[in-house]
Design a protein around this motif. Structure first.
Motif, PDB file in Angstrom:
ATOM      1  N   PRO A  44      26.543   6.744  14.536  1.00 25.68           N
ATOM      2  CA  PRO A  44      25.302   7.079  15.235  1.00 25.68           C
ATOM      3  C   PRO A  44      24.113   6.424  14.548  1.00 25.68           C
ATOM      4  O   PRO A  44      24.107   6.272  13.318  1.00 25.68           O
ATOM      5  CB  PRO A  44      25.205   8.603  15.113  1.00 25.68           C
ATOM      6  CG  PRO A  44      26.452   9.064  14.474  1.00 25.68           C
ATOM      7  CD  PRO A  44      27.172   7.901  13.899  1.00 25.68           C
ATOM      8  N   LEU A  45      23.102   6.046  15.324  1.00 23.88           N
ATOM      9  CA  LEU A  45      21.927   5.345  14.779  1.00 23.88           C
ATOM     10  C   LEU A  45      20.664   6.144  15.068  1.00 23.88           C
ATOM     11  O   LEU A  45      20.450   6.606  16.191  1.00 23.88           O
ATOM     12  CB  LEU A  45      21.806   3.967  15.446  1.00 23.88           C
ATOM     13  CG  LEU A  45      20.488   3.221  15.221  1.00 23.88           C
ATOM     14  CD1 LEU A  45      20.415   2.670  13.806  1.00 23.88           C
ATOM     15  CD2 LEU A  45      20.346   2.093  16.229  1.00 23.88           C
ATOM     16  N   VAL A  46      19.836   6.297  14.050  1.00 26.55           N
ATOM     17  CA  VAL A  46      18.492   6.835  14.246  1.00 26.55           C
ATOM     18  C   VAL A  46      17.544   5.739  13.809  1.00 26.55           C
ATOM     19  O   VAL A  46      17.602   5.279  12.667  1.00 26.55           O
ATOM     20  CB  VAL A  46      18.257   8.110  13.395  1.00 26.55           C
ATOM     21  CG1 VAL A  46      16.886   8.689  13.709  1.00 26.55           C
ATOM     22  CG2 VAL A  46      19.349   9.135  13.649  1.00 26.55           C
ATOM     23  N   ALA A  47      16.697   5.272  14.724  1.00 28.78           N
ATOM     24  CA  ALA A  47      15.851   4.118  14.426  1.00 28.78           C
ATOM     25  C   ALA A  47      14.441   4.551  14.041  1.00 28.78           C
ATOM     26  O   ALA A  47      13.978   5.620  14.444  1.00 28.78           O
ATOM     27  CB  ALA A  47      15.795   3.186  15.635  1.00 28.78           C
ATOM     28  N   VAL A  48      13.773   3.736  13.263  1.00 29.46           N
ATOM     29  CA  VAL A  48      12.368   3.927  12.872  1.00 29.46           C
ATOM     30  C   VAL A  48      12.143   5.352  12.329  1.00 29.46           C
ATOM     31  O   VAL A  48      11.312   6.102  12.831  1.00 29.46           O
ATOM     32  CB  VAL A  48      11.399   3.608  14.028  1.00 29.46           C
ATOM     33  CG1 VAL A  48       9.985   3.393  13.499  1.00 29.46           C
ATOM     34  CG2 VAL A  48      11.836   2.368  14.802  1.00 29.46           C
ATOM     35  N   VAL A  49      12.921   5.682  11.322  1.00 31.30           N
ATOM     36  CA  VAL A  49      12.836   7.017  10.710  1.00 31.30           C
ATOM     37  C   VAL A  49      11.599   7.072   9.793  1.00 31.30           C
ATOM     38  O   VAL A  49      11.359   6.152   9.017  1.00 31.30           O
ATOM     39  CB  VAL A  49      14.104   7.303   9.890  1.00 31.30           C
ATOM     40  CG1 VAL A  49      13.988   8.611   9.120  1.00 31.30           C
ATOM     41  CG2 VAL A  49      15.328   7.316  10.801  1.00 31.30           C
ATOM     42  N   THR A  50      10.833   8.127   9.894  1.00 29.46           N
ATOM     43  CA  THR A  50       9.667   8.263   9.025  1.00 29.46           C
ATOM     44  C   THR A  50       9.810   9.438   8.049  1.00 29.46           C
ATOM     45  O   THR A  50       9.062   9.540   7.095  1.00 29.46           O
ATOM     46  CB  THR A  50       8.377   8.460   9.841  1.00 29.46           C
ATOM     47  OG1 THR A  50       8.557   9.587  10.699  1.00 29.46           O
ATOM     48  CG2 THR A  50       8.057   7.219  10.667  1.00 29.46           C
ATOM     49  N   LYS A  51      10.772  10.333   8.317  1.00 28.32           N
ATOM     50  CA  LYS A  51      10.960  11.477   7.406  1.00 28.32           C
ATOM     51  C   LYS A  51      12.396  11.987   7.517  1.00 28.32           C
ATOM     52  O   LYS A  51      12.933  12.055   8.628  1.00 28.32           O
ATOM     53  CB  LYS A  51       9.978  12.582   7.804  1.00 28.32           C
ATOM     54  CG  LYS A  51       9.930  13.708   6.819  1.00 28.32           C
ATOM     55  CD  LYS A  51       8.845  14.691   7.207  1.00 28.32           C
ATOM     56  CE  LYS A  51       8.835  15.848   6.225  1.00 28.32           C
ATOM     57  NZ  LYS A  51       7.945  16.905   6.624  1.00 28.32           N
ATOM     58  N   ILE A  52      12.991  12.309   6.397  1.00 27.22           N
ATOM     59  CA  ILE A  52      14.352  12.876   6.423  1.00 27.22           C
ATOM     60  C   ILE A  52      14.370  14.123   5.560  1.00 27.22           C
ATOM     61  O   ILE A  52      13.843  14.107   4.449  1.00 27.22           O
ATOM     62  CB  ILE A  52      15.386  11.902   5.799  1.00 27.22           C
ATOM     63  CG1 ILE A  52      15.336  10.542   6.489  1.00 27.22           C
ATOM     64  CG2 ILE A  52      16.795  12.482   5.893  1.00 27.22           C
ATOM     65  CD1 ILE A  52      16.187   9.513   5.779  1.00 27.22           C
ATOM     66  N   GLU A  53      14.967  15.192   6.082  1.00 31.67           N
ATOM     67  CA  GLU A  53      15.169  16.382   5.262  1.00 31.67           C
ATOM     68  C   GLU A  53      16.611  16.782   5.340  1.00 31.67           C
ATOM     69  O   GLU A  53      17.207  16.731   6.419  1.00 31.67           O
ATOM     70  CB  GLU A  53      14.275  17.519   5.760  1.00 31.67           C
ATOM     71  CG  GLU A  53      12.885  17.450   5.194  1.00 31.67           C
ATOM     72  CD  GLU A  53      11.979  18.516   5.795  1.00 31.67           C
ATOM     73  OE1 GLU A  53      12.490  19.596   6.128  1.00 31.67           O
ATOM     74  OE2 GLU A  53      10.784  18.232   5.926  1.00 31.67           O
ATOM     75  N   LEU A  54      17.184  17.196   4.215  1.00 28.36           N
ATOM     76  CA  LEU A  54      18.579  17.648   4.239  1.00 28.36           C
ATOM     77  C   LEU A  54      18.661  18.993   4.928  1.00 28.36           C
ATOM     78  O   LEU A  54      17.856  19.868   4.662  1.00 28.36           O
ATOM     79  CB  LEU A  54      19.075  17.822   2.790  1.00 28.36           C
ATOM     80  CG  LEU A  54      19.651  16.599   2.105  1.00 28.36           C
ATOM     81  CD1 LEU A  54      20.204  17.016   0.746  1.00 28.36           C
ATOM     82  CD2 LEU A  54      20.753  15.966   2.943  1.00 28.36           C
TER      83      LEU A  54
END
Ligand code: AMP
Length: 148
Positions: free
Chosen positions: A138-148
């Protein structure tokens, strides 16, 4: 948590620029090289996530010639655990780069794969998507923030 980050050493224009004799490209003598800005963000984010997870590793991979190791060393200095370079002495299109990266990602079996949104010299914004496609991930494009 294991995260693989694709990092590219990009060409940066210096103050003075000369063109090759056929006027189709910049004379390589007038180029500087650096870690792609967006790949340094991806590396930083990967380090932050692994730290938050409490264990794991960050592996940077790059397709390029020996000079690309300068940028990989920069990532190691930031805290990445390992670097893997796929030898390539000529300029490749995003699909060719993604194919080379995919081989390494398969052998590393990471939980996550990060790529920068684009490389500042070729600005294709295509390699990460191609890599996800080849790996059937799966692809998530142009990510600006990631939280676990
Ligand atoms: P691009 O598709 O060229 O705009 O690059 C998008 C992203 O793909 C970059 O930010 C890197 O994460 C990755 N990438 C592109 N070229 C390479 C390369 N030669 N080696 C490793 N990663 C790359």
């Amino acid at each position: 948590m294991k995260i693989v980050v694709a990092v590219k050493q990009v060409a940066v224009l210096g103050d003075e620029v000369e063109f090759t004799e056929d006027d189709r490209d910049v004379d390589p003598d007038y180029l500087d090289f650096a870690l792609n800005e967006w790949d340094s963000y991806a590396t930083e984010e990967a380090l932050r996530l692994v730290e938050a997870a409490g264990s794991g590793e960050v592996v940077v991979i790059s397709v390029g010639d020996e000079d690309a190791e300068d940028s990989m060393r920069r990532c190691l200095a930031m805290g990445a655990d390992r670097g893997i370079r796929v030898e390539s002495v000529r300029t490749l299109d995003p699909i060719q780069v993604a194919r080379a990266l995919a081989e390494v990602v398969r052998s590393e079996s990471p939980d996550l794969v990060f790529a920068g949104v684009q490389s500042s010299d070729s600005v294709q914004a295509a390699t990460g998507g191609a890599l996800a496609g080849l790996l059937d991930m799966p692809l998530v494009a142009v990510v600006t923030k990631i939280e676990l």
